[in-house]
Scaffold this motif. Structure first.
Motif, PDB file in Angstrom:
ATOM      1  N   MET A   1      18.664  68.600 107.635  1.00 41.78           N
ATOM      2  CA  MET A   1      18.648  67.175 107.787  1.00 41.78           C
ATOM      3  C   MET A   1      17.625  66.608 106.815  1.00 41.78           C
ATOM      4  SD  MET A   1      17.890  65.011 111.169  1.00 41.78           S
ATOM      5  CE  MET A   1      16.153  64.752 111.008  1.00 41.78           C
ATOM      6  N   GLY A   2      17.971  65.540 106.137  1.00 40.91           N
ATOM      7  CA  GLY A   2      17.010  64.915 105.255  1.00 40.91           C
ATOM      8  C   GLY A   2      17.656  63.959 104.281  1.00 40.91           C
ATOM      9  N   ASN A   3      16.827  63.383 103.422  1.00 39.24           N
ATOM     10  CA  ASN A   3      17.269  62.469 102.388  1.00 39.24           C
ATOM     11  C   ASN A   3      17.465  63.279 101.120  1.00 39.24           C
ATOM     12  OD1 ASN A   3      17.175  60.668 100.116  1.00 39.24           O
ATOM     13  ND2 ASN A   3      16.511  59.089 101.536  1.00 39.24           N
ATOM     14  N   PHE A   4      18.704  63.428 100.682  1.00 41.97           N
ATOM     15  CA  PHE A   4      19.020  64.295  99.555  1.00 41.97           C
ATOM     16  C   PHE A   4      19.192  63.559  98.240  1.00 41.97           C
ATOM     17  CE2 PHE A   4      19.925  66.785 103.254  1.00 41.97           C
ATOM     18  CZ  PHE A   4      19.484  68.043 102.893  1.00 41.97           C
ATOM     19  N   ASN A   5      19.291  62.234  98.275  1.00 39.94           N
ATOM     20  CA  ASN A   5      19.314  61.397  97.075  1.00 39.94           C
ATOM     21  C   ASN A   5      20.373  61.813  96.054  1.00 39.94           C
ATOM     22  OD1 ASN A   5      18.522  59.171  95.673  1.00 39.94           O
ATOM     23  ND2 ASN A   5      16.813  60.166  94.656  1.00 39.94           N
TER      24      ASN A   5
END
Length: 133
Positions: A1-5
């Motif tokens: 889970m996270g911000n992968f941009n």
């Protein structure tokens, strides 16, 4: 889970518009992962905040509609007992001198001649496992 941009990835079609994003999608595929986020965190924005899983139906929940909401999801798993026959080596009883001698007898130049990396690995692994026995 996270911000992968990776703003140029279309998750509905699993397509991309940039080399780096293509490599990211290949990495996801190579590791048998699924992206389960359905809506962007920011309205009319690219989907940057992702939740990746290795099993469909494992996660349930939502990420909300903006980047200031709490993320909440549940990991679903069935309770089951799996008995496996896992063999572990007892290195304290190993004869490393014999092991080294057995592997040293192999004419590696001839055994690996004309082979690529994958084939060479398979030959080496086969000899290694034979010497281990």
């Amino acid at each position: 889970m996270g911000n992968f941009n990776h703003p140029n990835i279309c998750w509905r079609d699993n397509t991309e518009g940039h080399k780096q994003s293509r490599r990211f999608l290949e990495c996801i595929d190579d590791n048998f992962l699924l992206q389960v986020t359905e809506e962007p965190m920011r309205t009319r924005s690219a989907m940057l905040d992702l939740v990746l899983t290795n099993k469909e139906g494992l996660l349930k929940g939502s990420l909300g509609c903006n980047d200031h909401e709490m993320v909440e999801f549940k990991i679903l798993r069935a309770a089951r007992r799996v008995h496996s026959k896992l063999t572990t080596l007892d290195f304290s009883r190993a004869d490393f001198g014999l092991f080294r001698d057995l592997l040293g007898r192999i004419p590696w130049d001839k055994a690996l001649e004309g082979r690529g990396a994958q084939d060479s690995w398979l030959v080496f692994k086969d000899h290694l496992l034979q010497a281990q026995e």
